[in-house]
Scaffold this motif. Structure first.
Motif, PDB file in Angstrom:
ATOM      1  N   GLU A   1     -18.028 -22.448   1.958  1.00 17.87           N
ATOM      2  CA  GLU A   1     -17.205 -23.668   2.065  1.00 17.87           C
ATOM      3  C   GLU A   1     -16.095 -23.801   1.008  1.00 17.87           C
TER       4      GLU A   1
ATOM      5  N   GLY B   1     -18.456 -29.182  11.466  1.00 19.20           N
ATOM      6  CA  GLY B   1     -17.160 -29.129  11.985  1.00 19.20           C
ATOM      7  C   GLY B   1     -16.810 -30.058  13.022  1.00 19.20           C
TER       8      GLY B   1
ATOM      9  N   SER C   1     -13.006 -29.705   4.481  1.00 15.37           N
ATOM     10  CA  SER C   1     -13.457 -28.325   4.234  1.00 15.37           C
ATOM     11  C   SER C   1     -13.223 -27.460   5.265  1.00 15.37           C
ATOM     12  N   SER C   2     -13.110 -26.010   4.832  1.00 15.83           N
ATOM     13  CA  SER C   2     -12.801 -25.255   5.800  1.00 15.83           C
ATOM     14  C   SER C   2     -13.967 -24.093   5.582  1.00 15.83           C
TER      15      SER C   2
ATOM     16  N   GLU D   1     -13.762 -23.372  11.519  1.00 16.83           N
ATOM     17  CA  GLU D   1     -13.916 -24.651  11.331  1.00 16.83           C
ATOM     18  C   GLU D   1     -13.331 -25.391  10.087  1.00 16.83           C
ATOM     19  N   VAL D   2     -12.942 -26.671  10.506  1.00 18.84           N
ATOM     20  CA  VAL D   2     -12.501 -27.602   9.438  1.00 18.84           C
ATOM     21  C   VAL D   2     -13.275 -28.866   9.634  1.00 18.84           C
TER      22      VAL D   2
END
Length: 257
Positions: A134, A162, A177-178, A183-184
């Motif tokens: 992350e 996500g 966060s990615s 996903e973000v």
């Protein structure tokens, strides 16, 4: 940021994973429990502050009227036992937040009764637990909670959260966060409810030693300092019925120029 050693901080954790040593690495990762690790991290920034802990198994979950009244900021971690939290205790915490107690909700605490009650939405999200990296990106560096925080914070392994995250529009979006899967997630957001300040921060699953990460500890310390309002009177906003002319009785003036 200057950290106030006079703050009264309470770290709440349901303590169910610790009780059953689930996962099997729990005792090794968090020998004093998740609440103990969070407390230890905060102690490095607030060495002389009053920092206590409480768990679900404690009498009244360790969240009595008196204890909450003497708490400037409550940190909340829950996962498996949201439904086991007493509704009476939730009402008690809710009232204290509206009156001005700070609340920091951690990771799967997004589904806690207190968080969903305060936000008024399902707080549902997407998740996958494959131990992915992350990256926590700061998107509002001017906010006090982001002070001294690296961007990105690199967390080697973490549960993926996500979008869509079903929350109201936050007051501040501080971190996004990615994840390796693409996903973000809006991982650090603030809200105000009544006289209380609320911060939600997602990194910190029971399967990974995230609360030992120095940058995560810095975020939590910053959030406690931001959420605390020790100088303000603890008062729930209420309905008033002022008499006509109340402003004049307070020394106000009328007239035109």
């Amino acid at each position: 940021m200057t950290f106030d050693d006079k703050l009264r901080i309470l770290v709440w954790n349901e303590g169910v994973h610790e009780k059953h040593n689930e996962p099997a690495t729990m005792a090794a990762m968090y020998p004093d429990g998740i609440h103990g690790a969070v407390k230890a991290g905060l102690s490095g920034y607030f060495p002389a502050a009053e920092i206590g802990t409480a768990t679900l198994a404690d009498d009244e979950h360790g969240l009595t009227e008196d204890r909450l009244a003497e708490t400037d900021v409550l940190l909340w971690w829950g996962h498996r036992a949201h439904a086991d939290v007493s509704d009476a205790v939730v009402e008690r915490v809710h009232r204290q937040v509206l009156a001005g107690m700070g609340l920091v909700v951690l990771h799967s605490g997004h589904f806690s009764k207190i968080f969903t009650k305060l936000l008024g939405t399902s707080c549902s999200l997407q998740w996958r637990n494959d131990g992915e990296r992350e990256l926590v990106w700061t998107v509002k560096p001017s906010h006090p909670i982001a002070a001294g925080v690296e961007s990105p914070i690199v967390i080697p392994q973490q549960e993926m959260y996500g979008e869509l995250f079903d929350i109201p529009e936050p007051d501040d979006l501080i971190f996004i966060s990615s994840f390796e899967g693409g996903e973000v997630f809006r991982s650090g957001v603030t809200f105000s409810r009544g006289n209380g300040r609320i911060f939600y921060f997602s990194p910190g699953d029971q399967d990974y030693p995230v609360y030992h990460h120095p940058q995560i500890q810095r975020v939590l310390a910053n959030s406690v300092q931001w959420a605390a309002r020790p100088e303000a009177a603890r008062t729930v906003p209420g309905v008033g019925n002022p008499a006509r002319g109340w402003f004049l009785s307070q020394g106000g003036e009328t007239g035109s120029r």
